[in-house]
Each structure stands twice: as C-alpha cells, then as structure tokens.
Design a protein around this motif. Structure first.
Motif, PDB file in Angstrom:
ATOM      1  N   VAL A 162       0.825  -1.213   0.000  1.00 44.44           N
ATOM      2  CA  VAL A 162       0.000   0.000   0.000  1.00 44.44           C
ATOM      3  C   VAL A 162       0.858   1.261   0.000  1.00 44.44           C
ATOM      4  O   VAL A 162       0.602   2.205  -0.756  1.00 44.44           O
ATOM      5  CB  VAL A 162      -0.965  -0.013   1.204  1.00 44.44           C
ATOM      6  CG1 VAL A 162      -1.649   1.350   1.349  1.00 44.44           C
ATOM      7  CG2 VAL A 162      -2.008  -1.110   1.036  1.00 44.44           C
ATOM      8  N   ASP A 163       1.901   1.307   0.846  1.00 42.14           N
ATOM      9  CA  ASP A 163       2.731   2.518   0.943  1.00 42.14           C
ATOM     10  C   ASP A 163       3.519   2.804  -0.324  1.00 42.14           C
ATOM     11  O   ASP A 163       4.046   3.918  -0.486  1.00 42.14           O
ATOM     12  CB  ASP A 163       3.708   2.385   2.117  1.00 42.14           C
ATOM     13  CG  ASP A 163       3.043   2.613   3.461  1.00 42.14           C
ATOM     14  OD1 ASP A 163       1.877   3.063   3.476  1.00 42.14           O
ATOM     15  OD2 ASP A 163       3.674   2.334   4.497  1.00 42.14           O
ATOM     16  N   HIS A 164       3.607   1.847  -1.224  1.00 43.60           N
ATOM     17  CA  HIS A 164       4.440   1.997  -2.413  1.00 43.60           C
ATOM     18  C   HIS A 164       3.614   2.118  -3.697  1.00 43.60           C
ATOM     19  O   HIS A 164       3.924   2.956  -4.554  1.00 43.60           O
ATOM     20  CB  HIS A 164       5.407   0.814  -2.505  1.00 43.60           C
ATOM     21  CG  HIS A 164       6.122   0.554  -1.216  1.00 43.60           C
ATOM     22  ND1 HIS A 164       7.192   1.330  -0.799  1.00 43.60           N
ATOM     23  CD2 HIS A 164       5.914  -0.349  -0.227  1.00 43.60           C
ATOM     24  CE1 HIS A 164       7.612   0.902   0.375  1.00 43.60           C
ATOM     25  NE2 HIS A 164       6.847  -0.115   0.746  1.00 43.60           N
ATOM     26  N   LEU A 165       2.564   1.308  -3.804  1.00 45.40           N
ATOM     27  CA  LEU A 165       1.722   1.351  -5.000  1.00 45.40           C
ATOM     28  C   LEU A 165       0.576   2.349  -4.833  1.00 45.40           C
ATOM     29  O   LEU A 165       0.130   2.953  -5.800  1.00 45.40           O
ATOM     30  CB  LEU A 165       1.170  -0.047  -5.299  1.00 45.40           C
ATOM     31  CG  LEU A 165       0.418  -0.215  -6.620  1.00 45.40           C
ATOM     32  CD1 LEU A 165       1.318   0.096  -7.813  1.00 45.40           C
ATOM     33  CD2 LEU A 165      -0.144  -1.634  -6.738  1.00 45.40           C
ATOM     34  N   GLY A 173       2.962   4.699   8.451  1.00 44.77           N
ATOM     35  CA  GLY A 173       3.881   3.763   9.096  1.00 44.77           C
ATOM     36  C   GLY A 173       3.645   2.289   8.846  1.00 44.77           C
ATOM     37  O   GLY A 173       4.303   1.440   9.465  1.00 44.77           O
ATOM     38  N   LEU A 174       2.750   1.948   7.934  1.00 45.97           N
ATOM     39  CA  LEU A 174       2.439   0.536   7.677  1.00 45.97           C
ATOM     40  C   LEU A 174       3.668  -0.265   7.256  1.00 45.97           C
ATOM     41  O   LEU A 174       3.861  -1.409   7.694  1.00 45.97           O
ATOM     42  CB  LEU A 174       1.354   0.444   6.599  1.00 45.97           C
ATOM     43  CG  LEU A 174       1.039  -0.944   6.032  1.00 45.97           C
ATOM     44  CD1 LEU A 174       0.530  -1.873   7.123  1.00 45.97           C
ATOM     45  CD2 LEU A 174       0.026  -0.845   4.899  1.00 45.97           C
ATOM     46  N   SER A 175       4.513   0.305   6.416  1.00 53.98           N
ATOM     47  CA  SER A 175       5.641  -0.447   5.854  1.00 53.98           C
ATOM     48  C   SER A 175       6.588  -0.996   6.918  1.00 53.98           C
ATOM     49  O   SER A 175       7.234  -2.029   6.727  1.00 53.98           O
ATOM     50  CB  SER A 175       6.437   0.412   4.875  1.00 53.98           C
ATOM     51  OG  SER A 175       5.724   0.595   3.678  1.00 53.98           O
ATOM     52  N   THR A 176       6.700  -0.295   8.039  1.00 55.32           N
ATOM     53  CA  THR A 176       7.645  -0.716   9.071  1.00 55.32           C
ATOM     54  C   THR A 176       7.042  -1.728  10.043  1.00 55.32           C
ATOM     55  O   THR A 176       7.752  -2.265  10.904  1.00 55.32           O
ATOM     56  CB  THR A 176       8.132   0.497   9.874  1.00 55.32           C
ATOM     57  OG1 THR A 176       7.004   1.147  10.484  1.00 55.32           O
ATOM     58  CG2 THR A 176       8.855   1.480   8.961  1.00 55.32           C
ATOM     59  N   ALA A 177       5.752  -1.987   9.923  1.00 55.16           N
ATOM     60  CA  ALA A 177       5.087  -2.916  10.838  1.00 55.16           C
ATOM     61  C   ALA A 177       5.278  -4.353  10.370  1.00 55.16           C
ATOM     62  O   ALA A 177       5.230  -4.648   9.180  1.00 55.16           O
ATOM     63  CB  ALA A 177       3.605  -2.584  10.929  1.00 55.16           C
ATOM     64  N   LYS A 178       5.510  -5.244  11.313  1.00 54.95           N
ATOM     65  CA  LYS A 178       5.634  -6.660  11.003  1.00 54.95           C
ATOM     66  C   LYS A 178       4.282  -7.336  11.215  1.00 54.95           C
ATOM     67  O   LYS A 178       3.702  -7.245  12.300  1.00 54.95           O
ATOM     68  CB  LYS A 178       6.681  -7.321  11.907  1.00 54.95           C
ATOM     69  CG  LYS A 178       6.868  -8.810  11.628  1.00 54.95           C
ATOM     70  CD  LYS A 178       7.921  -9.407  12.542  1.00 54.95           C
ATOM     71  CE  LYS A 178       8.088 -10.905  12.269  1.00 54.95           C
ATOM     72  NZ  LYS A 178       9.124 -11.505  13.148  1.00 54.95           N
ATOM     73  N   GLU A 291      -4.214   0.901 -10.623  1.00 49.10           N
ATOM     74  CA  GLU A 291      -3.004   0.567  -9.867  1.00 49.10           C
ATOM     75  C   GLU A 291      -2.849  -0.946  -9.655  1.00 49.10           C
ATOM     76  O   GLU A 291      -1.869  -1.537 -10.085  1.00 49.10           O
ATOM     77  CB  GLU A 291      -3.019   1.325  -8.527  1.00 49.10           C
ATOM     78  CG  GLU A 291      -2.960   2.836  -8.721  1.00 49.10           C
ATOM     79  CD  GLU A 291      -3.036   3.632  -7.419  1.00 49.10           C
ATOM     80  OE1 GLU A 291      -3.244   3.031  -6.343  1.00 49.10           O
ATOM     81  OE2 GLU A 291      -2.893   4.870  -7.470  1.00 49.10           O
ATOM     82  N   ASP A 292      -3.815  -1.575  -9.001  1.00 46.56           N
ATOM     83  CA  ASP A 292      -3.672  -3.000  -8.688  1.00 46.56           C
ATOM     84  C   ASP A 292      -3.714  -3.896  -9.928  1.00 46.56           C
ATOM     85  O   ASP A 292      -2.836  -4.732 -10.133  1.00 46.56           O
ATOM     86  CB  ASP A 292      -4.762  -3.442  -7.705  1.00 46.56           C
ATOM     87  CG  ASP A 292      -4.468  -2.995  -6.285  1.00 46.56           C
ATOM     88  OD1 ASP A 292      -3.326  -3.194  -5.836  1.00 46.56           O
ATOM     89  OD2 ASP A 292      -5.363  -2.455  -5.624  1.00 46.56           O
ATOM     90  N   MET A 293      -4.764  -3.748 -10.759  1.00 45.85           N
ATOM     91  CA  MET A 293      -4.891  -4.623 -11.922  1.00 45.85           C
ATOM     92  C   MET A 293      -3.717  -4.492 -12.885  1.00 45.85           C
ATOM     93  O   MET A 293      -3.197  -5.511 -13.363  1.00 45.85           O
ATOM     94  CB  MET A 293      -6.226  -4.364 -12.643  1.00 45.85           C
ATOM     95  CG  MET A 293      -7.414  -5.017 -11.963  1.00 45.85           C
ATOM     96  SD  MET A 293      -8.981  -4.739 -12.841  1.00 45.85           S
ATOM     97  CE  MET A 293      -8.639  -5.481 -14.433  1.00 45.85           C
ATOM     98  N   PRO A 294      -3.262  -3.273 -13.206  1.00 47.90           N
ATOM     99  CA  PRO A 294      -2.100  -3.182 -14.098  1.00 47.90           C
ATOM    100  C   PRO A 294      -0.859  -3.856 -13.516  1.00 47.90           C
ATOM    101  O   PRO A 294      -0.104  -4.507 -14.247  1.00 47.90           O
ATOM    102  CB  PRO A 294      -1.902  -1.677 -14.261  1.00 47.90           C
ATOM    103  CG  PRO A 294      -3.255  -1.092 -14.048  1.00 47.90           C
ATOM    104  CD  PRO A 294      -3.869  -1.947 -12.989  1.00 47.90           C
ATOM    105  N   MET A 295      -0.641  -3.724 -12.196  1.00 47.80           N
ATOM    106  CA  MET A 295       0.539  -4.325 -11.592  1.00 47.80           C
ATOM    107  C   MET A 295       0.429  -5.849 -11.561  1.00 47.80           C
ATOM    108  O   MET A 295       1.364  -6.571 -11.959  1.00 47.80           O
ATOM    109  CB  MET A 295       0.752  -3.794 -10.178  1.00 47.80           C
ATOM    110  CG  MET A 295       1.981  -4.381  -9.473  1.00 47.80           C
ATOM    111  SD  MET A 295       3.527  -4.119 -10.403  1.00 47.80           S
ATOM    112  CE  MET A 295       3.715  -2.334 -10.175  1.00 47.80           C
TER     113      MET A 295
END
Length: 339
Positions: A162-165, A173-178, A291-295
């Motif tokens: 999510v934080d990137h696409l 801060g989602l990316s840093t959460a495990k 975003e999602d479908m093309p990727m």
C-alpha cells in the motif's frame, strides 16, 4: 490449472439470478446456467445438453423446465430429462444434466462445485456485517478481472504494498510494521498494527483523531474469499472501539486467467453519509483499475506459464500470509486429487 471443487463460489449479487430468465456463468472452467423457480429459490445446472452439447442457456425456460432448442429435449430443475419429442418418446438413462447446490447468502448467490453430499452452507464464511449495516453505508458489485485469482489473492493478502503502489493512502507507518500471521481451519489471517499521527485513506478525516493505533487485517477463507478489516483507534484503546471498515473480496475463478470478482464494503461510522459511500466505491474501483490490476497483470505477463515456486521467489517478512495461503491451497488441491 486445477481448482478446489469442494467449496462455495460467489457468482455475483443474488439479484443477478431472476425468475423466468437464465443466467450463464463460468466457474472453475465449467459453464453453468442459473435461474429461479417460481417460488424464488435458485437453480444451477451444467450449461450443456447431454445430447449434442448445446448450451441450455440458449433455450427456453418455462417454470422450472429448460428446453434445449437444438433438438427439443426438456430438463427439470434437478437436471433430469422429462421430455423427448423424438421417436417413441423414451428417455435415455444418460439424458441427465448435472445439478449444482446453490444458495443465497449475505446479498450474493453461491454455487458448490464439488460433491453434492459435502455441500454444507455453514462453510460459507460469516459476512454478517454486510447484512446489519444500513444501505447508506454499504455497497456491493461484481466485475470481470482478466487476472489469475491466486496472484490477486497475493495482492489482497499483502498490505505492505500500500505505501508503495497506493502512496495517496498515507498510512503513516504501515511499511515498518511486522504482520502477525495466524492459520486455522483452512483460513489465514495477516494483521498489521502500527502507531500513527492520523487515520488513513479516503476516510482518515472520519476516523479517530491522532495519535492512533492503526490496524489492517487480511483474512483469507479457502479457496478464494478475502475479508479486509481496517480500523484506527485512539492510542492505547482496544481495537474494537475504533472506527472501522469491513471489505469483502469474492474471487471466483472463471479460468486460470479470468476472475468473476464480487465485492462489498461497509463501515461503522458516518452511517447516513450516502455520498461518502458512493465516493468510496468509485475510489475502490478506480484504484483497482489503475493501480492493482495493471501491476498484477504485469506480474502475470512476466511469469507467463511458469509455476510460482519454480521461479524461486525472494521472500520478505510480510510474505508469510500469502505464502501460507498458497501452501494451504496446494494442500487442498492434493487432497482432492488423491480422493
């Protein structure tokens, strides 16, 4: 590609099956025809006459009986041939169309593709938040996605993208959460929790004011149902006190490269704001299309016909959920094959 057959698959909103009309759907590489009896109960049959294999959906429906207009054979709602207009009118024993269990639940219609005696409708996951929420805070829909359903599940089970696409989502801060991953009864949950100064996404202004504890959970039910639970709550308070979103993704494979994608979303705040509901649905579909479908489509193209595991994918800590989903799916396929 093989599909899990002993499972319920959504074929769209329950309103899509109508009395007096036939609906054609492809599920797990099988062509089916749906209609409703005069009492409103749904019927699902294999969309193939056993005589010369003409689609029954091209025929006529009269009450509970479908007439194949190629040669005039008639079949009732159990799939039994009840009329042969040829010769002495005797009906061959093999003149039977397969009948599939089908039920309405949570605003969708579901078909069971496997062994009929195993068709327990209690196996449909509990999606009751969709039933109790007001219409002004809920939406549902269906579209066709030209993707592989397992790759789409990889996407929906992994919020770390999510934080990137979807940079506009501003999770804080989602990316840093495990993620915390749990597995039970052919289901897998991936739960992210992190501290942030604000809520996230389109609804951040309606969520608890910062600082907050934010949560995103992807819950998978075999073989292709995903529930997303997103919420924010005042720092240190219990999760269930927060403002939250309940989103459902029903990924019914038509083929290995096509999904009958049904969705629904409701929330526990701004319940009377129909405009916010409309904006949310438009945003969900726009993000999926742009975003999602093309990727995911690009991933499918790059992989070609190669098996996922044969490519030796690099695994990161947030991949635990999607990987457990794939392994559970592989196990279920092997169990059905051996049976």
């Amino acid at each position: 590609m093989k599909f899990v057959e002993n499972a319920w698959y959504a074929i769209g909103l329950s309103t899509v099956i109508e009395t007096g009309k036939m609906l054609e759907r492809t599920v797990c590489d099988q062509n089916l025809v749906f209609y409703r009896r005069p009492d409103g109960s749904p019927v699902a049959l294999r969309n193939r006459c056993p005589h010369r294999f003409a689609p029954l959906s091209k025929g006529r429906l009269e009450g509970c009986v479908v007439t194949c207009v190629y040669h005039g054979l008639k079949f009732d709602d159990t799939g039994k041939c009840v009329h042969n207009p040829h010769g002495d009118g005797s009906i061959p024993k093999a003149a039977v169309v397969r009948n599939y269990p089908v039920v309405d639940r949570h605003g969708f219609s579901w078909v069971w593709m496997g062994d009929t005696p195993k068709a327990d409708d209690k196996l449909i996951p509990d999606l009751s938040p969709l039933d109790s929420a007001p219409a002004t805070a809920t939406f549902r829909g269906t579209f066709i996605s030209p993707l592989n359903y397992v790759l789409q599940m990889d996407n929906l089970m992994d919020f770390s993208h999510v934080d990137h696409l979807h940079t506009w989502f501003e999770t804080g801060g989602l990316s840093t959460a495990k993620p915390s991953v749990t597995e039970r009864d052919n289901s897998v949950s991936s739960l992210w929790k992190w501290e942030a100064d604000h809520g996230f996404g389109l609804h951040k202004d309606h969520m608890a004011p910062g600082p907050v504890d934010s949560y995103m959970e992807s819950l998978w039910f075999a073989p292709s149902i995903i529930v997303n639970k997103l919420s924010s709550v005042a720092r240190g308070r219990p999760r269930d006190e927060g403002t939250g979103i309940f989103a459902v993704h029903l990924l019914t494979p038509e083929t290995d490269k096509s999904i009958l994608y049904s969705y629904a979303l409701t929330r526990n705040f701004a319940l009377a704001d129909a405009d916010l509901t409309s904006q949310t649905e438009k945003a969900l579909l726009f993000v999926n299309e742009t975003e999602d479908m093309p990727m995911v489509g690009a991933v499918l193209k790059e992989m070609g016909d190669q098996d996922f595991w044969s490519l030796n994918p690099v695994l990161l800590q947030h991949d635990a959920g999607p990987i457990r989903v794939r392994r559970t799916l592989d196990r279920l396929l092997k169990e059905e094959a051996s049976a």
